[in-house]
Design a protein around this motif. Structure first.
Motif, PDB file in Angstrom:
ATOM      1  N   ARG A 500       7.858  -4.469 -14.413  1.00 27.12           N
ATOM      2  CA  ARG A 500       7.512  -5.733 -13.774  1.00 27.12           C
ATOM      3  C   ARG A 500       7.542  -5.653 -12.258  1.00 27.12           C
ATOM      4  NH1 ARG A 500       4.759  -9.285 -15.663  1.00 27.12           N
ATOM      5  NH2 ARG A 500       5.832 -10.894 -14.501  1.00 27.12           N
ATOM      6  N   ILE A 501       8.267  -4.693 -11.683  1.00 27.46           N
ATOM      7  CA  ILE A 501       8.351  -4.641 -10.225  1.00 27.46           C
ATOM      8  C   ILE A 501       7.253  -3.764  -9.626  1.00 27.46           C
ATOM      9  CG2 ILE A 501      10.842  -4.955 -10.372  1.00 27.46           C
ATOM     10  CD1 ILE A 501      11.133  -2.048  -9.348  1.00 27.46           C
ATOM     11  N   VAL A 502       6.510  -3.050 -10.460  1.00 26.78           N
ATOM     12  CA  VAL A 502       5.470  -2.160  -9.948  1.00 26.78           C
ATOM     13  C   VAL A 502       4.216  -2.972  -9.659  1.00 26.78           C
ATOM     14  CG1 VAL A 502       4.069  -0.114 -10.400  1.00 26.78           C
ATOM     15  CG2 VAL A 502       6.412  -0.238 -11.265  1.00 26.78           C
ATOM     16  N   GLY A 503       3.701  -2.791  -8.448  1.00 24.80           N
ATOM     17  CA  GLY A 503       2.489  -3.510  -8.061  1.00 24.80           C
ATOM     18  C   GLY A 503       1.239  -2.740  -8.437  1.00 24.80           C
ATOM     19  N   LYS A 504       0.298  -2.698  -7.518  1.00 21.32           N
ATOM     20  CA  LYS A 504      -0.974  -2.049  -7.810  1.00 21.32           C
ATOM     21  C   LYS A 504      -0.801  -0.547  -7.993  1.00 21.32           C
ATOM     22  CE  LYS A 504      -5.588  -1.150  -6.102  1.00 21.32           C
ATOM     23  NZ  LYS A 504      -6.516  -1.207  -4.975  1.00 21.32           N
ATOM     24  N   ILE A 505      -1.484   0.007  -8.974  1.00 20.93           N
ATOM     25  CA  ILE A 505      -1.531   1.454  -9.180  1.00 20.93           C
ATOM     26  C   ILE A 505      -2.968   1.905  -8.936  1.00 20.93           C
ATOM     27  CG2 ILE A 505      -1.272   3.319 -10.852  1.00 20.93           C
ATOM     28  CD1 ILE A 505       0.898   1.709 -12.219  1.00 20.93           C
ATOM     29  N   ASP A 506      -3.147   2.813  -7.990  1.00 25.59           N
ATOM     30  CA  ASP A 506      -4.476   3.271  -7.597  1.00 25.59           C
ATOM     31  C   ASP A 506      -4.574   4.759  -7.921  1.00 25.59           C
ATOM     32  OD1 ASP A 506      -6.963   3.345  -6.518  1.00 25.59           O
ATOM     33  OD2 ASP A 506      -6.355   3.089  -4.425  1.00 25.59           O
ATOM     34  N   VAL A 507      -5.181   5.097  -9.069  1.00 28.03           N
ATOM     35  CA  VAL A 507      -5.248   6.479  -9.543  1.00 28.03           C
ATOM     36  C   VAL A 507      -6.451   7.177  -8.916  1.00 28.03           C
ATOM     37  CG1 VAL A 507      -5.456   7.981 -11.552  1.00 28.03           C
ATOM     38  CG2 VAL A 507      -4.120   5.873 -11.713  1.00 28.03           C
ATOM     39  N   LYS A 508      -6.187   8.280  -8.214  1.00 26.40           N
ATOM     40  CA  LYS A 508      -7.250   9.098  -7.625  1.00 26.40           C
ATOM     41  C   LYS A 508      -7.404  10.378  -8.457  1.00 26.40           C
ATOM     42  CE  LYS A 508      -7.717   6.148  -4.275  1.00 26.40           C
ATOM     43  NZ  LYS A 508      -8.910   5.273  -4.191  1.00 26.40           N
ATOM     44  N   GLY A 509      -7.959  11.409  -7.859  1.00 25.74           N
ATOM     45  CA  GLY A 509      -8.170  12.652  -8.588  1.00 25.74           C
ATOM     46  C   GLY A 509      -6.899  13.457  -8.758  1.00 25.74           C
ATOM     47  N   VAL A 510      -6.363  13.971  -7.628  1.00 19.49           N
ATOM     48  CA  VAL A 510      -5.177  14.824  -7.698  1.00 19.49           C
ATOM     49  C   VAL A 510      -3.928  14.103  -7.195  1.00 19.49           C
ATOM     50  CG1 VAL A 510      -6.471  16.969  -7.533  1.00 19.49           C
ATOM     51  CG2 VAL A 510      -5.696  15.831  -5.438  1.00 19.49           C
ATOM     52  N   TYR A 511      -4.060  12.852  -6.835  1.00 16.85           N
ATOM     53  CA  TYR A 511      -2.909  12.069  -6.388  1.00 16.85           C
ATOM     54  C   TYR A 511      -3.176  10.602  -6.679  1.00 16.85           C
ATOM     55  CZ  TYR A 511      -5.909  10.925  -2.410  1.00 16.85           C
ATOM     56  OH  TYR A 511      -6.943  10.494  -1.644  1.00 16.85           O
ATOM     57  N   SER A 512      -2.163   9.773  -6.492  1.00 20.53           N
ATOM     58  CA  SER A 512      -2.296   8.333  -6.734  1.00 20.53           C
ATOM     59  C   SER A 512      -1.382   7.582  -5.776  1.00 20.53           C
ATOM     60  CB  SER A 512      -1.903   7.983  -8.179  1.00 20.53           C
ATOM     61  OG  SER A 512      -2.681   8.694  -9.107  1.00 20.53           O
ATOM     62  N   PHE A 513      -1.597   6.266  -5.688  1.00 25.50           N
ATOM     63  CA  PHE A 513      -0.716   5.385  -4.946  1.00 25.50           C
ATOM     64  C   PHE A 513      -0.197   4.299  -5.885  1.00 25.50           C
ATOM     65  CE2 PHE A 513      -3.807   6.817  -1.696  1.00 25.50           C
ATOM     66  CZ  PHE A 513      -2.932   7.465  -0.824  1.00 25.50           C
ATOM     67  N   PHE A 514       1.030   3.861  -5.638  1.00 25.03           N
ATOM     68  CA  PHE A 514       1.538   2.700  -6.373  1.00 25.03           C
ATOM     69  C   PHE A 514       2.454   1.911  -5.464  1.00 25.03           C
ATOM     70  CE2 PHE A 514       4.590   6.076  -7.134  1.00 25.03           C
ATOM     71  CZ  PHE A 514       5.842   5.464  -7.139  1.00 25.03           C
ATOM     72  N   GLU A 515       2.678   0.638  -5.817  1.00 25.08           N
ATOM     73  CA  GLU A 515       3.441  -0.268  -4.964  1.00 25.08           C
ATOM     74  C   GLU A 515       4.712  -0.728  -5.660  1.00 25.08           C
ATOM     75  OE1 GLU A 515       0.710  -3.386  -4.178  1.00 25.08           O
ATOM     76  OE2 GLU A 515      -0.477  -2.240  -2.739  1.00 25.08           O
ATOM     77  N   VAL A 516       5.786  -0.802  -4.897  1.00 25.86           N
ATOM     78  CA  VAL A 516       7.046  -1.383  -5.358  1.00 25.86           C
ATOM     79  C   VAL A 516       7.614  -2.211  -4.220  1.00 25.86           C
ATOM     80  CG1 VAL A 516       7.568   0.500  -6.972  1.00 25.86           C
ATOM     81  CG2 VAL A 516       8.391   0.641  -4.615  1.00 25.86           C
ATOM     82  N   PRO A 517       8.485  -3.168  -4.495  1.00 27.06           N
ATOM     83  CA  PRO A 517       9.114  -3.922  -3.411  1.00 27.06           C
ATOM     84  C   PRO A 517       9.832  -2.985  -2.442  1.00 27.06           C
ATOM     85  CG  PRO A 517       9.525  -4.990  -5.513  1.00 27.06           C
ATOM     86  CD  PRO A 517       8.896  -3.669  -5.823  1.00 27.06           C
ATOM     87  N   HIS A 518       9.827  -3.355  -1.149  1.00 25.19           N
ATOM     88  CA  HIS A 518      10.460  -2.506  -0.139  1.00 25.19           C
ATOM     89  C   HIS A 518      11.898  -2.160  -0.492  1.00 25.19           C
ATOM     90  CE1 HIS A 518       7.423  -2.108   2.974  1.00 25.19           C
ATOM     91  NE2 HIS A 518       7.105  -3.375   2.801  1.00 25.19           N
ATOM     92  N   GLU A 519      12.614  -3.155  -1.037  1.00 21.96           N
ATOM     93  CA  GLU A 519      14.032  -2.909  -1.316  1.00 21.96           C
ATOM     94  C   GLU A 519      14.247  -1.912  -2.451  1.00 21.96           C
ATOM     95  OE1 GLU A 519      12.963  -6.930  -3.280  1.00 21.96           O
ATOM     96  OE2 GLU A 519      12.487  -5.804  -1.444  1.00 21.96           O
ATOM     97  N   ASP A 520      13.193  -1.644  -3.246  1.00 24.44           N
ATOM     98  CA  ASP A 520      13.319  -0.700  -4.357  1.00 24.44           C
ATOM     99  C   ASP A 520      12.726   0.672  -4.057  1.00 24.44           C
ATOM    100  OD1 ASP A 520      14.537  -2.434  -6.356  1.00 24.44           O
ATOM    101  OD2 ASP A 520      12.656  -3.537  -6.313  1.00 24.44           O
ATOM    102  N   SER A 521      12.087   0.824  -2.898  1.00 27.43           N
ATOM    103  CA  SER A 521      11.351   2.063  -2.642  1.00 27.43           C
ATOM    104  C   SER A 521      12.266   3.284  -2.564  1.00 27.43           C
ATOM    105  CB  SER A 521      10.530   1.933  -1.352  1.00 27.43           C
ATOM    106  OG  SER A 521      11.368   1.637  -0.245  1.00 27.43           O
TER     107      SER A 521
END
Length: 617
Positions: A500-521
């Motif tokens: 529930r705390i994970v935001g957007k997940i942006d899947v690329k080819g050999v890497y990806s990005f995902f978001e979490v609240p700053h306090e959980d990073s």
């Protein structure tokens, strides 16, 4: 004359299905059975779930096979254990008046030795999931050289679940001259390709427009803020006292967490997902079929093949990643000609997905409003009244207690007795929904943000010009055979965090990005310390630090087209991300301070429960 006899089904089968409640054939049965009884053509049938596809292919199979022979003559492949068991049980019920009919269900999660013994004793019809079937074939424990018919049921879902290679390997063990019957609720290009690969000039039957939804289903959507989603969901449930529904989530983690929260709030609910053992799964489904549960919280894969009568509502707590899956979800209700409601709980930026689904299913959604606290209390009051009015009185058993009951009520008038009975449950709802806030979110929030100078793609509000979410880089991507759901599960399991705390997940080819609240990073990055995936180290860091914002094959900064940086962690909405802002609030049932994500489920229950408590269904 029975309509099924007119289709060419013999009396002993018709008598059996009549006892099961079959009176008139459904449209798919009406048209498919005569075509399949000829046994001379391959067949493609496109029809929604709940329209009677099992009987459409099962009844012709019972007519065409030679049950004097005890070797496999028909193979039915389907995507899930639940559907496998359902098909096998249905065929046994259809054939209960026929001698020497042997059907075996072959699926994972159950004893393979038992299944092998059944096969060895002799079987004419094998119903199987691809993985377990391939395992048995590799053991050389079955011979499909004399199979005459292969049925691919829910073909689209089998392909979505990655069974293409297994299907190829299984069908390679069957004769070239067999007949292949393919049934599917949708017809994406992958299913079309499999039809071309395994069939010769098939007879095609489409019930309604391709990929459209069941006409007996009403589709509704509610727009809420992410922090109010769970509270709004519960209010929708409370507004439908007689609900008997399935609630769909995107991940196993979300499924489990919502089910646990509902149980703690006093609802009759349980979860169904892929991590359950077969014994646990059977127990949950037994309770649901017996209506001991009113809400079944499930993932798409786990719920595939569930055939339970009289499901009133399907609730999409999260929209599916693939639009076609919405058709399968909604098809759990309005089965066998009955009516049902499919509900989507969305945020304002998911309206575009609703429009896409409308185009696919060929039907408009109705925009509904989250009921007010007063509306819920009124609905619950009259549900109590109807229950009292329609209750069956056991005259013989209650007779001995009536004198004491009358004596207890002797000082009360009829009106007073009625008011007190109605108030037993009604009071708790009045107390709970007192001063309940409006949970409806405006549909044009996005445009308001644009007007205020924020990007239309922003998912989370700014606080002093800074995103509330940190954007993290991970060196895994689509080349690792990961989609957004897979990556979400991997992140949650490795970092030991809630989905529930994970935001957007942006899947690329050999890497990806995902978001979490700053306090959980920091916690998340530490959770990946020493982590490996398929034997190689996994690296997670804040996007923008070091090389994390650069493509791994070069030095070009990864920037947005509009000139902005991805480093701000803004969420762009869409199927993959789901609603990750805020979440459950264990201390309040509606509204209030619920914007901080999942609370500790071991926390205390709402204090005012002592004054009546949350009613159970």
């Amino acid at each position: 004359m029975n309509p099924f006899i007119e289709l060419g089904i013999r009396h002993d089968i018709v008598n059996a299905i009549a006892e099961l409640g079959f009176e008139n054939p459904t449209p798919i049965q009406q048209q498919a059975i005569p075509a399949l009884l000829s046994g001379s053509n391959d067949f493609v049938g496109l029809a929604q779930t709940g329209t009677g596809k099992t009987a459409a292919f099962g009844l012709p199979l019972l007519e065409l096979l030679d049950f004097e022979e005890n070797h496999p003559q028909a193979l039915i492949l389907c995507p899930t254990r639940e559907l496998c068991l359902q098909i096998a049980n249905d065929l046994k019920n259809y054939a209960k008046n026929m001698p020497n009919v042997h059907v075996v269900a072959v699926y994972g999660g159950a004893s393979i030795s038992d299944q092998l013994r059944q096969i060895k004793r002799g079987v004419q019809i094998v119903v199987a999931t691809p993985g377990r079937m391939l395992d048995i074939i590799n053991r050389k424990a079955i011979n499909f050289s004399e199979v005459q018919f292969v049925v691919l049921d829910e073909a689209d879902e089998m392909l979505n679940m990655g069974f293409q290679e297994d299907i190829d390997n299984i069908l390679s063990t069957t004769p070239e001259d067999k007949k292949t019957w393919l049934f599917s609720a949708t017809m994406p290009s992958e299913v079309r390709r499999i039809a071309k690969k395994y069939m010769t000039d098939p007879f095609e039957l489409t019930m309604g427009e391709k990929n459209t939804g069941n006409v007996n289903i009403e589709h509704e959507y509610y727009i809420v803020r992410a922090r109010d989603k769970y509270a709004a969901f519960k209010r929708i449930v409370d507004f439908n006292p007689e609900i008997f529904g399935i609630v769909f989530c995107r991940t196993k983690i979300e499924t489990q967490e919502i089910a646990e929260a509902l149980i703690k709030d006093g609802y009759n609910a349980d979860s169904l997902h892929g991590d359950l053992s077969q014994q646990q799964r059977d127990k949950v489904m037994k309770r649901y079929r017996e209506r001991s549960l009113q809400l079944l919280i499930a993932t798409d894969v786990a719920a595939r093949g569930i055939d339970v009568n009289d499901v009133t509502h399907v609730i999409n707590y999260s929209l599916p990643d693939e639009i076609e899956n919405y058709t399968h979800r909604s098809g759990r209700t309005a089965r066998a000609g009955k009516t049902g409601v499919s509900i989507a709980i969305i945020n304002s930026k998911e309206l575009g997905k609703i429009r896409q689904i409308e185009r696919v299913i060929g039907k408009k959604f109705i925009k509904a409003e989250i009921p007010t606290g007063f509306d819920v209390c009124e609905k619950q009051l009259f549900a109590i009244v109807h229950k009292v009015h329609n209750v069956t009185v056991n005259e013989q058993q209650i007779e001995q207690y009536l004198p004491r009951i009358y004596d207890e009520f002797k000082e009360l008038s009829k009106e007073e007795v009625i008011k007190r009975f109605a108030s037993i449950e009604f009071n708790s709802f009045l107390e709970y929904y007192k001063n309940a806030p409006d949970l409806n979110a405006p549909a044009d929030d996005r445009f308001a943000r644009e007007r205020d100078g924020e990007r239309s793609g922003d998912k989370y509000p700014r606080s002093g010009g800074r995103s509330e979410y940190a954007r993290l880089f991970i060196n895994l991507g689509s080349v690792d055979d990961l989609n957004r759901g897979d990556l979400l599960n991997y992140i949650c399991n490795t970092a030991k965090i809630s989905g529930r705390i994970v935001g957007k997940i942006d899947v690329k080819g050999v890497y990806s990005f995902f978001e979490v609240p700053h306090e959980d990073s920091e916690k998340v990055m530490k959770g990946f310390g020493g982590a490996e995936f398929n034997g190689r180290p996994v690296r997670v860091e804040v996007a923008g630090e070091g090389t994390s914002e650069r493509r791994e094959g070069g030095n070009r900064d990864f920037k947005r087209r509009d000139g902005g940086s991805y480093g701000s962690g803004r969420r762009e909405g869409g199927y993959g991300g789901g609603n990750r802002e805020g979440g459950y609030n264990r201390d309040r049932r509606d509204g209030g301070n619920s914007g901080g994500g999942f609370r500790d489920f071991s926390g205390k229950r709402r204090e005012d429960r002592s004054s009546g408590g949350r009613r159970r269904f």
